[in-house]
Design a protein around this motif. Structure first.
Motif, PDB file in Angstrom:
ATOM      1  N   GLU A 126      -8.366   4.249  -8.483  1.00  0.00           N
ATOM      2  CA  GLU A 126      -8.863   5.427  -7.771  1.00  0.00           C
ATOM      3  C   GLU A 126      -8.342   6.727  -8.373  1.00  0.00           C
ATOM      4  O   GLU A 126      -8.991   7.775  -8.266  1.00  0.00           O
ATOM      5  CB  GLU A 126      -8.445   5.361  -6.303  1.00  0.00           C
ATOM      6  N   ASN A 127      -7.181   6.663  -9.009  1.00  0.00           N
ATOM      7  CA  ASN A 127      -6.535   7.867  -9.524  1.00  0.00           C
ATOM      8  C   ASN A 127      -6.509   7.937 -11.053  1.00  0.00           C
ATOM      9  O   ASN A 127      -5.820   8.789 -11.620  1.00  0.00           O
ATOM     10  CB  ASN A 127      -5.111   7.947  -8.976  1.00  0.00           C
TER      11      ASN A 127
ATOM     12  N   GLN B 193       0.825  -1.209   0.000  1.00  0.00           N
ATOM     13  CA  GLN B 193       0.000   0.000   0.000  1.00  0.00           C
ATOM     14  C   GLN B 193       0.861   1.262   0.000  1.00  0.00           C
ATOM     15  O   GLN B 193       0.566   2.234  -0.696  1.00  0.00           O
ATOM     16  CB  GLN B 193      -0.920  -0.005   1.220  1.00  0.00           C
TER      17      GLN B 193
ATOM     18  N   THR C 254      -5.238   1.506  -6.080  1.00  0.00           N
ATOM     19  CA  THR C 254      -4.747   2.880  -6.113  1.00  0.00           C
ATOM     20  C   THR C 254      -4.758   3.419  -7.539  1.00  0.00           C
ATOM     21  O   THR C 254      -5.130   4.584  -7.774  1.00  0.00           O
ATOM     22  CB  THR C 254      -3.327   2.962  -5.529  1.00  0.00           C
TER      23      THR C 254
ATOM     24  N   THR D 270       0.745   8.276  -6.802  1.00  0.00           N
ATOM     25  CA  THR D 270       0.120   9.537  -6.408  1.00  0.00           C
ATOM     26  C   THR D 270       1.209  10.567  -6.143  1.00  0.00           C
ATOM     27  O   THR D 270       2.316  10.220  -5.734  1.00  0.00           O
ATOM     28  CB  THR D 270      -0.740   9.381  -5.140  1.00  0.00           C
TER      29      THR D 270
ATOM     30  N   ARG E 199       0.982   4.174  -2.894  1.00  0.00           N
ATOM     31  CA  ARG E 199       0.794   5.610  -2.648  1.00  0.00           C
ATOM     32  C   ARG E 199       2.009   6.400  -3.113  1.00  0.00           C
ATOM     33  O   ARG E 199       1.876   7.486  -3.682  1.00  0.00           O
ATOM     34  CB  ARG E 199       0.552   5.865  -1.161  1.00  0.00           C
TER      35      ARG E 199
END
Length: 270
Positions: A136-137, A100, A133, A108, A104
């Motif tokens: 989501e982005n 995770q 991730t 991101t 990130r």
């Protein structure tokens, strides 16, 4: 806002290019870090018209320490200004909260790419934080399936690569027909004879084909990776572009144009 896959596909069709330009700046080629940065930015800007996306290899920036991370952030910012999707080549993979954190860190933020290469060989559940991730982005992950190095057969043979491909196809199952999902695949340009098989196994995955040029991959052999409309894959050349002839930016442009044209010619073959 377009997803990574949509942005690459749009640029492929608009500019008629399937080339991914790799930016792997080697410290020993330059006077100092400032020279490395300026040359890499010059190559990026000059070659942008021939590129569907850009792929910085994280290792070369990590090797410069904190200064290298600053340079990477500038490279990513410049690429975004030029409208180039950024695919960060880091081959990350780990378990639980560490995965995770990697997700990130590299999917991101201003220093990160919109897409990231990831390693599935700790188990498929370790892909989940990266895939989540990315989705989501509006980004993507490119999962190692069959890499370009000769030693890949030690672990990626005997049906293992095909098993990874099946999992990628499962992860993209909800992707509408005719579009590409957030989970792409890395299949070396050095495995020309396998490309049609992997294309069929993963119809909704963008394929990243590393190894064009310096590693022996030939544009003329890559037609099997593409769909009939000329989308679905990007072939990556790094040393063959950035260091086509020493530090000559003009030679880098000529090389990028040549790779673009070679890929387009391959698609026109009967």
């Amino acid at each position: 806002m377009l997803t990574f896959a949509q942005a690459v596909t749009e640029r492929t069709l608009r500019l008629n290019t399937r080339l991914c330009v790799g930016l792997d700046p080697r410290r020993d080629a330059y006077r100092d870090a400032a020279h490395l940065k300026s040359h890499t930015l010059e190559v990026l800007e000059a070659c942008a018209p021939y590129a569907a996306c850009v792929k910085p290899q994280l290792a070369f920036y990590e090797a410069l320490g904190l200064e290298g991370f600053g340079i990477l952030e500038e490279i990513c910012a410049a690429a975004r200004t030029l409208g180039l999707p950024v695919l960060l080549d880091a081959k990350r993979g780990d378990i639980g909260s560490t995965a995770q954190a990697y997700a990130r860190a590299w999917l991101t933020g201003q220093h990160a790419g919109a897409a990231l290469t990831v390693n599935p060989f700790l188990g498929f559940e370790t892909l989940t934080p990266f895939v989540d991730t990315a989705r989501e982005n509006g980004g993507a992950v490119f999962v190692l399936v069959k890499t370009s190095n000769p030693g890949q057969a030690d672990l990626q043979g005997s049906g293992v690569s095909e098993r990874v491909a099946v999992e990628i196809n499962r992860l993209n199952a909800a992707t509408p027909e005719g579009e590409y999902g957030a989970v792409g695949a890395v299949v070396g340009a050095t495995h020309a004879g396998d490309l049609a098989t992997f294309r069929a196994l993963m119809p909704r995955a963008l394929l990243l084909l590393p190894g064009l040029g310096a590693q022996g991959g030939a544009a003329s052999d890559l037609k099997g990776a593409f769909h009939a409309d000329g989308t679905g894959a990007i072939a990556s050349a790094s040393r063959g572009v950035q260091y086509a002839d020493g530090l000559s930016v003009a030679s880098s442009v000529e090389a990028a144009r040549g790779f673009r044209d070679g890929l387009n010619n391959a698609l026109n073959q009967a």
